[in-house]
Each structure stands twice: as C-alpha cells, then as structure tokens.
Design an enzyme around this catalytic site. Structure first.
Site, short mmCIF file in Angstrom:
data_model
loop_
_atom_site.label_atom_id
_atom_site.label_comp_id
_atom_site.label_asym_id
_atom_site.label_seq_id
_atom_site.Cartn_x
_atom_site.Cartn_y
_atom_site.Cartn_z
CE LYS A 19 15.14 16.32 -20.30
NZ LYS A 19 15.62 17.70 -19.70
O1 LIG Z 1 18.92 12.90 -21.43
C1 LIG Z 1 19.25 14.28 -20.83
C2 LIG Z 1 18.25 15.06 -21.22
C3 LIG Z 1 18.61 16.07 -20.76
N1 LIG Z 1 19.69 16.66 -20.12
C4 LIG Z 1 19.68 17.98 -19.50
O2 LIG Z 1 20.90 18.61 -19.91
C5 LIG Z 1 21.50 19.41 -19.08
C6 LIG Z 1 22.91 18.63 -18.42
O3 LIG Z 1 23.72 19.48 -17.50
P1 LIG Z 1 25.16 19.22 -17.22
O4 LIG Z 1 25.29 20.31 -16.15
O5 LIG Z 1 25.94 19.61 -18.45
O6 LIG Z 1 25.37 17.84 -16.93
C7 LIG Z 1 20.46 19.49 -17.96
O7 LIG Z 1 19.87 20.73 -18.22
C8 LIG Z 1 19.54 18.23 -17.92
O8 LIG Z 1 18.35 18.67 -17.32
C9 LIG Z 1 20.36 15.72 -19.49
O9 LIG Z 1 21.37 15.73 -18.79
N2 LIG Z 1 20.30 14.40 -20.08
#
Ligand SMILES: O=c1ccn([C@@H]2O[C@H](COP(=O)(O)O)[C@@H](O)[C@H]2O)c(=O)[nH]1
Length: 311
Positions: free
Chosen positions: A106
């Site tokens: 990001k």
């Molecule tokens: O809008 C967003 C952008 C990035 N993320 C990222 O995705 C994963 C989600 O992890 P889970 O364990 O599957 O919930 C994580 O790396 C976040 O930083 C997001 O969730 N939402």
C-alpha cells in the site's frame, strides 16, 4: 502485461484466489519455532527463519493449485531487517515455483519518493550503473490518493518490466466508507478513484482486456463490487476480506466478468491458520492450507461460469 500472466495462472489452475502470506509468529507451528529458537535463541533472526520455513512449506503445498501469493509487507517489517530478508526470499521462492507475487505494501508518496518505491518493489535499482532487482514482485498494492504524481513512476516500471499495481479503491474494512463513500459531485470517492484506475490503465493494456492497473475492492462490499465491475471493464480486482473478515463466495462473485475472470479473491488467516481451525496435528499445517485453498476455490467457482480466456 503482468496481469496477463496472472490471468494465465488463474485459467491454468481454474482458481481465482490468492493466498495471503501474513505470517505473524503466533501462526507458525510450535515445532518450527522451537527448532529456530534452539538454533538462534529468541531473536528476530529466529522469528524470520521460522516464518520463511512456514511460508516455503505452504508454497510447496499450494503452488500447483493456486495462481498467486500476496505477502503483506507489514508482517515482515515487524521482524526488522531479518524479516525483510524473509520477504525477499519468500517472493523469490514463490516465483521460482511459477506463482504470481503481489506484494501488499500500500505504498505511495510524492513522485521522487515513489520512484524509489517503484524501483524497490517492481523495477530495478541502479547501483553505479548496475541494475539490480531489489524485491522483484510481479505487482504491488498502492494508495492512489496522492494522484497521478504517485502513480506515474509505477506505470513506468510496469511498462519497462512487465509489472502491475493494485490501487486501493473501496477497501474491505468497516470504516472504509468514512472517506471512500463520500460524494464528489454525484460520484463517490471510491468510484472516482476507480475511474482514475481505468485512465491510468489505458497506458498499460494487456491482451485479455485487462490493464496493468488493478483495483482493490473489498469482499465485504458486494454491492460496490458489482457497481465497480460494471463501471471498470478493464480493471482487474484484488478482493480481500473473504473468510476471516466475513466476505463470502456469493458476494465476491459480483466482482467477476462473464468469463469468470476480472477478480482474484484473497484469504490470509483462513489459509495460514487452517490447521488451527481443523484442530489437526500441527505437523500437517501445510496440508491443511492446501485443503483450505481447495475448499475456497470450490466455494468461489460454484458461483462463477467456467473460467476461460475471452474470445
Ligand atoms: O481493503 C483491504 C486491503 C488489503 N487488505 C489486506 O488483505 C489481507 C486480508 O487478510 P485476512 O486474514 O484474509 O483477513 C491483509 O493482508 C490485509 O492487510 C484487506 O484486508 N483489505
């Protein structure tokens, strides 16, 4: 274009999902941690080595059925320079196994600084005339809210080295609407950012109708996924928020096109911690990750047409 390579991996595996490697040390099985603590004491080096072994075991188990990984940089940076080394090694290992790697960083800043981020994550770093790959991901998540100055340096690297970016449009978190749902005239902020992705992407179009500029749209907002799919025909979506954050397969299906393409759905904790949920022997953690990847794929594709290249 790099999004073409992602699409080819998705069609090959018939799997529109990506495994997020966000490896907090507490997710790593005890037997791996104990081995590294014995060798390196309770140090950042031990943590980073344990995480690398964890990641490699998961990659070994899933690379034939899953098109991509998404390591989130924060979980490596928290272990200092040893952690950052593990991020690099994880990226290289997954690429050697044929997986597409999107680093979730990001990143964004003013143009000059963005050139440095672009070289670090997507392009090559100039060391006295020698051009050297620093991290070498295929794509990077970025924050587009600084405007074109922060995106243009990335587009240059995308063109030169066949890379891609995913720009935050409508994020999966609960408070995303505080800013992103506000209106500018009759358009929401997220829809405006979506339009900017289409515009930036027109410089880096791929052969399957999608550009090298993708968008992050959360699985937790199916209505907005449908709205963005209709509005942004050339923008590929990275869809986080499935599973642990409450997003489901029917909801994420709204982000796909008529060929079962146009989106890739992320799960991080759901896959990394599958062995804890299954309550299986922790030695079986990577096999449990594979079972979860298969379960997630079947769940998602049950709502999609057969995944195929466009005519
Ligand atoms: O809008 C967003 C952008 C990035 N993320 C990222 O995705 C994963 C989600 O992890 P889970 O364990 O599957 O919930 C994580 O790396 C976040 O930083 C997001 O969730 N939402």
């Amino acid at each position: 274009m790099s999004m073409d390579r992602l699409i080819e991996n998705i069609v090959k595996t018939q799997n529109p999902s990506v495994v997020g490697l966000d490896p907090k040390l507490e997710y790593v099985p005890e037997f791996i941690k104990e081995k590294k603590f014995k060798k390196y004491d309770r140090t950042l080096k031990a943590a980073a080595k344990a995480i690398l072994e964890f990641n490699k075991c998961i990659i070994d188990e899933i690379h034939d059925i899953c098109p991509a990984i998404k390591p989130q940089a924060a979980y490596y940076e928290m272990y200092g320079y040893e952690g950052v080394k593990t991020l690099y090694k994880t990226i290289q290992y997954a690429k050697e196994k044929g997986m597409f790697v999107m680093t979730d960083g990001k990143r964004n800043d003013i143009g000059a600084t963005m050139e440095a981020y672009a070289a670090a994550h997507l392009g090559l770093t100039d060391v006295g005339g020698e051009k050297i790959e620093a991290f070498g991901a295929d794509a990077l998540t970025v924050n587009g809210y600084l405007g074109s100055d922060g995106i243009n340096p990335l587009l240059e690297q995308c063109k030169l080295y066949d890379k891609g970016i995913f720009v935050l449009v409508k994020t999966s978190n609960k408070s995303s609407g505080e800013l992103q749902d506000l209106k500018i005239g009759d358009k929401t902020v997220y829809a405006t950012m979506g339009d900017m992705c289409e515009k930036w992407g027109s410089e880096v179009m791929g052969k399957y109708g999608y550009s090298g500029v993708g968008a992050v749209v959360g699985a937790t907002y199916p209505e907005q996924l449908a709205e963005m799919r209709a509005a942004l025909p050339h923008t590929f979506f990275l869809v986080p928020g499935y599973g642990a954050q409450g997003g489901g397969a029917e909801g994420v299906s709204k982000g796909f096109d008529k060929n079962g393409l146009g989106a890739i759905v992320n799960s991080s904790r759901g896959v990394m911690c599958a062995y804890k949920k299954e309550e299986c022997d922790e030695q079986d953690f990577a096999k449990a990750a594979r079972r979860e990847v298969i379960r997630m794929k079947e769940d998602i594709i049950s709502y999609l047409p057969r995944i195929a290249f466009p005519d």
